[in-house]
Scaffold this active site. Structure first.
Site, PDB file in Angstrom:
ATOM      1  CB  ALA A 114      -2.959  -6.626   0.682  1.00  0.00           C
TER       2      ALA A 114
ATOM      3  CD  GLU B  96      -1.425  -1.286  -4.425  1.00  0.00           C
ATOM      4  OE1 GLU B  96      -1.153  -0.084  -4.650  1.00  0.00           O
ATOM      5  OE2 GLU B  96      -2.543  -1.663  -4.041  1.00  0.00           O
TER       6      GLU B  96
ATOM      7  CD  GLU C 238      -6.686  -2.388  -5.328  1.00  0.00           C
ATOM      8  OE1 GLU C 238      -6.233  -3.066  -4.384  1.00  0.00           O
ATOM      9  OE2 GLU C 238      -6.497  -2.667  -6.522  1.00  0.00           O
TER      10      GLU C 238
ATOM     11  N   GLY D 105      -4.945  -1.931  -1.236  1.00  0.00           N
ATOM     12  CA  GLY D 105      -6.231  -2.619  -1.136  1.00  0.00           C
ATOM     13  C   GLY D 105      -7.245  -1.830  -0.321  1.00  0.00           C
TER      14      GLY D 105
HETATM   15  N1  CAA Z   1       0.566  -5.451   5.997  1.00  0.00           N
HETATM   16  C1  CAA Z   1       1.126  -5.992   7.087  1.00  0.00           C
HETATM   17  N2  CAA Z   1       1.702  -5.266   8.066  1.00  0.00           N
HETATM   18  C2  CAA Z   1       1.710  -3.943   7.919  1.00  0.00           C
HETATM   19  C3  CAA Z   1       1.153  -3.308   6.799  1.00  0.00           C
HETATM   20  C4  CAA Z   1       0.557  -4.118   5.812  1.00  0.00           C
HETATM   21  N3  CAA Z   1      -0.015  -3.597   4.734  1.00  0.00           N
HETATM   22  N4  CAA Z   1       1.322  -1.977   6.920  1.00  0.00           N
HETATM   23  C5  CAA Z   1       1.946  -1.774   8.084  1.00  0.00           C
HETATM   24  N5  CAA Z   1       2.190  -2.964   8.689  1.00  0.00           N
HETATM   25  C6  CAA Z   1       2.799  -3.164  10.001  1.00  0.00           C
HETATM   26  C7  CAA Z   1       4.248  -2.718  10.040  1.00  0.00           C
HETATM   27  O1  CAA Z   1       5.112  -3.757   9.636  1.00  0.00           O
HETATM   28  C8  CAA Z   1       4.429  -2.352  11.480  1.00  0.00           C
HETATM   29  O2  CAA Z   1       4.619  -3.545  12.205  1.00  0.00           O
HETATM   30  P1  CAA Z   1       5.524  -3.560  13.538  1.00  0.00           P
HETATM   31  O3  CAA Z   1       4.873  -2.585  14.476  1.00  0.00           O
HETATM   32  O4  CAA Z   1       5.496  -4.973  13.967  1.00  0.00           O
HETATM   33  O5  CAA Z   1       6.873  -3.093  13.080  1.00  0.00           O
HETATM   34  C9  CAA Z   1       3.065  -1.796  11.882  1.00  0.00           C
HETATM   35  O6  CAA Z   1       2.143  -2.306  10.907  1.00  0.00           O
HETATM   36  C10 CAA Z   1       2.984  -0.282  11.872  1.00  0.00           C
HETATM   37  O7  CAA Z   1       3.478   0.205  10.636  1.00  0.00           O
HETATM   38  P2  CAA Z   1       4.464   1.482  10.564  1.00  0.00           P
HETATM   39  O8  CAA Z   1       5.516   1.359  11.585  1.00  0.00           O
HETATM   40  O9  CAA Z   1       4.859   1.605   9.143  1.00  0.00           O
HETATM   41  O10 CAA Z   1       3.468   2.644  10.991  1.00  0.00           O
HETATM   42  P3  CAA Z   1       3.304   4.121  10.425  1.00  0.00           P
HETATM   43  O11 CAA Z   1       2.224   4.737  11.205  1.00  0.00           O
HETATM   44  O12 CAA Z   1       4.638   4.785  10.356  1.00  0.00           O
HETATM   45  O13 CAA Z   1       2.828   3.969   8.912  1.00  0.00           O
HETATM   46  C11 CAA Z   1       1.471   3.143   7.100  1.00  0.00           C
HETATM   47  C12 CAA Z   1       1.582   3.420   8.617  1.00  0.00           C
HETATM   48  C13 CAA Z   1       1.515   4.466   6.323  1.00  0.00           C
HETATM   49  C14 CAA Z   1       0.190   2.430   6.851  1.00  0.00           C
HETATM   50  C15 CAA Z   1       2.691   2.287   6.659  1.00  0.00           C
HETATM   51  O14 CAA Z   1       2.770   1.174   7.514  1.00  0.00           O
HETATM   52  C16 CAA Z   1       2.599   1.762   5.252  1.00  0.00           C
HETATM   53  O15 CAA Z   1       2.936   2.463   4.314  1.00  0.00           O
HETATM   54  N6  CAA Z   1       2.162   0.488   5.101  1.00  0.00           N
HETATM   55  C17 CAA Z   1       2.130  -0.173   3.808  1.00  0.00           C
HETATM   56  C18 CAA Z   1       0.940   0.262   3.027  1.00  0.00           C
HETATM   57  C19 CAA Z   1       0.904  -0.450   1.711  1.00  0.00           C
HETATM   58  O16 CAA Z   1       1.897  -0.593   1.015  1.00  0.00           O
HETATM   59  N7  CAA Z   1      -0.287  -0.900   1.340  1.00  0.00           N
HETATM   60  C20 CAA Z   1      -0.473  -1.579   0.103  1.00  0.00           C
HETATM   61  C21 CAA Z   1      -0.355  -3.044   0.355  1.00  0.00           C
HETATM   62  S1  CAA Z   1      -0.362  -3.926  -1.131  1.00  0.00           S
HETATM   63  C22 CAA Z   1      -1.990  -4.086  -1.543  1.00  0.00           C
HETATM   64  O17 CAA Z   1      -2.857  -3.588  -0.890  1.00  0.00           O
HETATM   65  C23 CAA Z   1      -2.167  -4.943  -2.756  1.00  0.00           C
HETATM   66  C24 CAA Z   1      -3.543  -5.076  -3.220  1.00  0.00           C
HETATM   67  O18 CAA Z   1      -3.837  -4.636  -4.319  1.00  0.00           O
HETATM   68  C25 CAA Z   1      -4.524  -5.867  -2.491  1.00  0.00           C
END
Ligand code: CAA
Length: 691
Positions: free
Chosen positions: A63, A125, A105, A102
């Protein structure tokens, strides 16, 4: 407007592509696009099968976290998945990079999943204080079994593609062109008339209830203090008790409750703060980090050894330089022992250990620094010694080497002046144990060159650290705030509390340990020496050191440690010392409640944090939070000191500090001007722009 979702064709296969850089997060336009494109492909009579693929570096990483806490614009992800899973043509998700939250999912809304060998899949999450909110807790156990699903969802740790294949989360690993492989998979499914089973219709394999309980308990032990993991574990179990739709409804309700809670807000704050803390606002856009092929570490003590391990773990060859052969041998021996115990615990393969140990070379020849692109000095904490080392480094290292000091208190600018290239010098402050703790305070000197700063940030990330850029002052951000907490902790002892009361208040708040147990662990002689150099005295702690009670290593400190044990036991002798010292100093002891103890420990830290911000030592309040969460065990679910302060309310903190200052006569406890101003204006630290 950019096309977040598009469809192209490969014969009778429709390929639906998500393109929302950098991580294809599921913002509203992506959800709406997916729903429309899947519905259109379902309707289109010329389409026989559908592949879902993503552009850029990754599959959908979840998400869009920045949309949380705002009203959700339709369609919800569950609506999108419902459209997808009711399609009567084979649907295949093509996963590369990371399929997270998500994103995974969404992939579970397809009949099949194929993945690149390097892909990782997970439901992280809980790390954001929530649980999967679009069917993850109900679909995953139906596909991979309860135990695997429980582990993935409660720990939040992603699994590699190979593991996903073994557990049935993906159906095939594709070497080479992933989209082409997914199309071929879809064609094969058509040709073989493979049954199109929705994940929701699969049955959950029964498991041994006692074994599942045991697994859940062990996973939750690691999630002390957090609400989300326990809620997620409960949700996974619903797959045994209630029909799918009821499970989905309950999951959604729990998600909404958690996402509105303070824990999730705090954890989301830390997610973004961690990524911001290494962004330097005045860094020229065209700055390029220098290439680091080889490192050197000066000093083979606890810190030097840990830092060397960090480089080796990241595959960077490193030379450890130590003055005397026996100290070098001892240091290298400890490094080996550390690796061996990880291997014994099953955390590392023997061949990986051998490779890492092979990357670490030891020498007593200081001249060996000549090959290093970066040198981290981790010698004894003494200015004269550091200046001598940096003078030598200046003569002996390559012209463009980065010269870093691991000092925890000393003036980085003064150290830099011992060289003829102060632009190459900065602080890289690691936290003990350096190979474990995630924080790296990067201390920017007055003359540190932008590309040197950028190199340190880059290296920090490569070695798995969370870099936070800070300015020069005594103790930088972390230790400067720790110092005020220490002063208050000692004062509390004199006024009526015992070490176990003070430590108990902090562990109750969520710290892994309090200041006195921590002092015993680190060695009380360390702080003693620092205070002595500053001409300060800490009546109780310093008396203990003078009595030979240095903490765990001598079996006695603020507490007693039975032979070989790390468990602190309160000591009546220490209580007597405290009571006698208070009497000698004329301090009348009284009962102090847990709430007051906490306020007295935490609010002065927040006050110091405000000063640190005002002086520009930290760029943002979130940087201070990152330092404390990743370096000092501040409980992540309260978001760090400055985020916590905003939740408590700055006016309350200002008023309590003013009262503490009056009561103690200690002017340093008076509210810092920034805190007083923000409180007066009814504002928060979060409302400040970075500087
Ligand atoms: N939403 C919004 N922004 C996000 C994001 C997300 N899910 N994931 C990453 N970003 C943004 C970061 O803030 C970062 O922004 P900036 O460049 O402005 O700083 C950019 O994307 C790149 O992210 P990273 O620097 O972390 O890049 P990376 O290559 O080192 O890692 C990643 C990539 C593994 C995807 C890591 O970003 C990560 O773990 N993201 C979160 C993933 C997550 O927690 N997903 C679950 C979300 S909750 C959900 O999905 C609920 C549901 O049930 C619907």
């Amino acid at each position: 407007m950019a096309d977040f979702v598009s469809t192209r064709r490969d014969g009778s296969v429709a390929i639906i592509i998500v393109d929302n850089p950098p991580v294809n997060a599921l913002r509203q336009e992506v959800r709406a696009g997916l729903k429309d494109h899947f519905a259109a492909a379902a309707q289109d009579k010329t389409v026989e099968a559908i592949v879902l693929a993503c552009a850029g570096r990754t599959f959908i990483a979840g998400a869009d976290i920045s949309e949380f806490g705002k009203p959700m614009a339709p369609p919800g992800l569950s609506d999108v998945i419902e459209v997808m899973e009711n399609i009567k043509k084979p649907t295949v998700a093509a996963i590369h990079g990371t399929a997270l939250g998500g994103g995974l999912e969404t992939a579970l809304g397809c009949h099949f999943r194929v993945a690149a060998p390097s892909a990782r899949l997970g439901l992280p999450e809980v790390k954001l204080g929530i649980l999967p909110g679009a069917g993850g807790t109900q679909r995953t156990p139906r596909l991979v079994g309860l135990e695997k699903a429980m582990t993935m969802i409660v720990s939040g740790e992603p699994i590699p593609a190979k593991d996903a294949l073994a557990s049935g989360l993906v159906d095939e690993i594709v070497e080479g062109d992933l989209t082409a492989g997914a199309v071929a998979f879809a064609r094969k499914a058509l040709a073989e008339k493979r049954p199109l089973v929705r994940v929701r219709d699969r049955t959950v394999e029964p498991v041994d209830a006692a074994k599942l309980d045991e697994l859940t308990a062990s996973l939750l032990k690691r999630a002390r203090g957090l609400h989300a993991p326990a809620a997620a574990a409960k949700a996974v179990r619903w797959t045994l008790d209630v029909p799918f739709d009821e499970g989905l409804r309950r999951e959604r309700d729990t998600f909404l409750e958690l996402v509105r809670g303070d824990q999730s807000k705090a954890q989301r704050h830390i997610f973004f703060a961690e990524r911001e803390a290494a962004k330097v606002l005045d860094m020229p856009k065209d700055t390029k980090a220098r290439e680091i092929k080889r490192a050197a570490v000066i000093g083979a003590g606890t810190m030097g050894g840990g830092i060397a391990m960090c480089f080796a773990n990241a595959g960077i060859p490193v030379t450890v330089v130590e003055a005397a052969q026996d100290a070098l041998d001892r240091g290298l021996g400890i490094i080996k022992k550390n690796y061996q115990s990880t291997v014994a615990r099953g955390g590392l393969k023997q061949e990986d250990m051998d490779r890492r140990v092979g990357l670490i070379q030891g020498t007593t020849d200081f001249g060996a620094v000549k090959d290093a692109d970066i040198v981290v000095e981790a010698a004894f904490e003494e200015m004269a010694l550091k200046k001598k080392i940096f003078g030598d480094l200046d003569r002996l290292t390559k012209k463009d080497a980065v010269l870093a000091t691991n000092t925890s208190y000393l003036d980085v600018n003064e150290i830099a002046r011992a060289t003829n290239r102060p632009g190459a010098v900065l602080g890289m402050h690691f936290f003990s144990p350096a190979n474990v703790m995630r924080l790296l305070e990067i201390v920017r000197g007055a003359q540190t060159a932008p590309d040197v700063l950028s190199t340190a940030i880059d290296v920090g990330r490569k070695i798995g650290k969370v870099p936070a850029v800070v300015g020069v002052c005594h103790g930088f951000v972390g230790n400067r705030m720790l110092r005020v907490r220490g002063i208050e902790a000692e004062r509390l002892l004199l006024e009526g509390a015992l070490p176990q009361d003070v430590d108990g208040a902090l562990t109750g708040f969520g710290f892994p340990m309090g200041p006195f147990a921590m002092g015993d662990l680190a060695g009380l002689d360390v702080g003693y020496r620092v205070r002595k150099a500053l001409g300060e005295r800490n009546e109780i702690a310093d008396t203990l050191v003078e009595q030979g009670r240095h903490g765990q290593k001598t079996g006695r400190g603020f507490y007693i440690y039975e032979a070989g044990s790390r468990t602190p036991t309160p000591d009546p002798e220490v209580e007597k010392l405290i009571v006698d010292t208070a009497a000698r100093l004329g301090v009348k002891r009284r009962t102090i409640g847990r709430e007051e103890i906490l306020e007295r420990l935490l609010y002065p830290m927040i006050n110091e944090g405000a000063r640190i911000l005002e002086e520009g030592i930290a760029m943002r309040p979130g940087d201070i939070d990152v330092v404390w969460v990743y370096g000092y065990g501040w409980p992540v679910w309260t978001g760090g000191p400055m985020f916590h302060a905003d939740l408590v309310g700055l006016a309350k903190i200002r008023d309590r500090l003013a009262a503490f200052a009056k009561q103690s006569g200690d002017k340093t406890l008076e509210p810092a001007p920034l805190l007083a101003r923000l409180a007066g204006e009814g504002r928060t630290f979060a409302s400040l722009a970075a500087k």
